[in-house]
Design an enzyme around this catalytic site. Structure first.
Site, mmCIF file in Angstrom:
data_model
loop_
_atom_site.group_PDB
_atom_site.id
_atom_site.type_symbol
_atom_site.label_atom_id
_atom_site.label_comp_id
_atom_site.label_asym_id
_atom_site.label_seq_id
_atom_site.Cartn_x
_atom_site.Cartn_y
_atom_site.Cartn_z
ATOM 1 N N ALA A 94 19.653 -28.514 28.321
ATOM 2 C CA ALA A 94 20.213 -28.279 26.988
ATOM 3 C C ALA A 94 21.322 -29.283 26.670
ATOM 4 C CB ALA A 94 20.775 -26.861 26.916
ATOM 5 N N LYS A 95 21.408 -29.666 25.389
ATOM 6 C CA LYS A 95 22.511 -30.518 24.916
ATOM 7 C C LYS A 95 23.371 -29.671 23.969
ATOM 8 C CE LYS A 95 19.155 -34.293 24.829
ATOM 9 N NZ LYS A 95 18.417 -35.192 23.934
ATOM 10 N N GLY A 96 24.259 -30.312 23.229
ATOM 11 C CA GLY A 96 25.118 -29.567 22.303
ATOM 12 C C GLY A 96 24.425 -29.300 20.979
ATOM 13 N N GLY A 98 26.604 -27.302 18.490
ATOM 14 C CA GLY A 98 27.666 -26.749 17.650
ATOM 15 C C GLY A 98 27.895 -27.542 16.384
ATOM 16 N N GLU A 99 27.492 -26.987 15.240
ATOM 17 C CA GLU A 99 27.702 -27.610 13.931
ATOM 18 C C GLU A 99 27.184 -29.041 13.903
ATOM 19 O OE1 GLU A 99 29.315 -25.913 11.312
ATOM 20 O OE2 GLU A 99 29.559 -24.107 12.517
#
Lengths: 150, 177
Positions: A94-96, A98-99
């Site tokens: 998984a990567k990021g 968030g927004e």
């Protein structure tokens, strides 16, 4: 896709298409929600939101009535395309997320606004591309000052 | 100086001696302890404090408690009988993931209930305009609009003026996928 009224200078986002690669997605519903919020914030940065001070340093955008935070009526629904390229840097891939949509949507909307008036020779409008700035740029271009800025 | 008010909140009669300047939002939160009504901006911009006053949505930070005297107030707490039996609008917000941090949610839900009372089958545009007074920073409104359309018995992907959600299938360039 931005619709721009050359009389008033007002730009409205009609459609927005986004692609995001957050690696392995664990919860698609939450991942999409994060993207939605980011897209909205990015559009808002391109068109509405700015902290303004007067010449004495007093804040002029101290409430939500003065600061251009968008409501549901200013925004479209979003079309999301998903890529999943797992990263090898952690066991789940998984990567990021968030927004994450913020990063792409600001330049996309800003470029769409500039593109809409590019036939007048306008190459740049400062963010946020408020009706006043767009209107000023259009009138400057029509008066032969191509490329000038609000 | 205090004034006696009698307000029916979520079907139960309540009464208190209050300062005339006391806001309805503070009456609900402080006097009655109903913290489901959030106060966001305190300037009637954000809509987090929206409640129903005699069935109509109002921002309770702009209503004085004395103005609600002898009237019916419904808050988020009074909307659903219990967590297992959610009000259709609250259930739709949950099903469509119409919230992230949840701060705007009580106000959004109350505004949506009032909107659907006025217009039982709104278009996407009507939902967006109907919720204009309620600000949300997290969701970009996408799933909130879908939740309200779903609560009105419409398929959010097919409601008038709506774009189908996520039209293209996901694809991957991952080596193992």
């Amino acid at each position: 896709v931005v619709e721009l009224d050359t009389e008033s200078g007002k730009a409205v986002v009609d459609k927005i298409f986004t692609v995001d690669d957050a690696g392995t997605i664990l919860n698609p519903l939450l991942a999409e929600g994060q993207r939605h919020g980011g897209i909205a914030q990015g559009i808002a940065q391109a068109l509405y939101e700015e902290v303004v001070y007067d010449s004495d340093g007093n804040p002029l955008t101290a409430t939500f009535a003065d600061y251009g935070i968008p409501s549901a009526a200013e925004l479209p629904s979003y079309t999301l395309l998903t890529m999943e390229t797992p990263t090898h840097l952690n066991p789940i891939g998984a990567k990021g997320i968030g927004e994450a949509g913020t990063i792409g949507s600001t330049p996309a909307v800003q470029s769409a606004v500039c593109d809409a008036v590019s036939h007048l020779g306008i190459r740049h409008i400062d963010m946020p591309a408020t009706p006043l700035r767009v209107w000023t740029a259009i009138h400057a271009a029509e008066n032969g000052q191509n490329g000038s800025n609000a | 100086m205090t004034v006696k008010v009698e307000i029916t909140v979520n079907g139960e009669s309540t009464s208190a001696d209050v300062e005339p300047r006391l806001l309805l939002a503070h009456y609900l939160r402080e006097t009655l302890g109903l913290k489901g009504t959030n106060i966001g901006c305190d300037t009637t911009s954000c809509g987090a404090c929206t409640v129903l006053l005699d069935g109509e949505s109002v921002k309770s930070c702009t209503v004085l408690a004395v103005q609600a005297d002898q009237q019916q107030v419904t808050t988020m707490e009074g909307l659903s009988p219990d967590p297992a039996n959610l009000h259709p609008v609250a259930a739709a917000f949950r099903a469509e993931h119409g919230l992230q941090c949840g701060f705007c949610t009580p106000g959004m839900v109350m505004a949506a209930v009032s909107l659907l009372e006025e217009n039982a089958k709104p278009t996407e545009k009507q939902v967006r305009e109907g919720l204009e007074g309620n600000l949300c920073r997290c969701t970009g409104y996408h799933n909130i609009v879908r939740a309200v359309l779903a609560a009105s018995g419409q398929d959010p992907d097919r409601a008038e003026g709506s774009e189908p959600d996520v039209v293209a299938p996901g694809f991957s360039t991952g080596s193992g996928a």
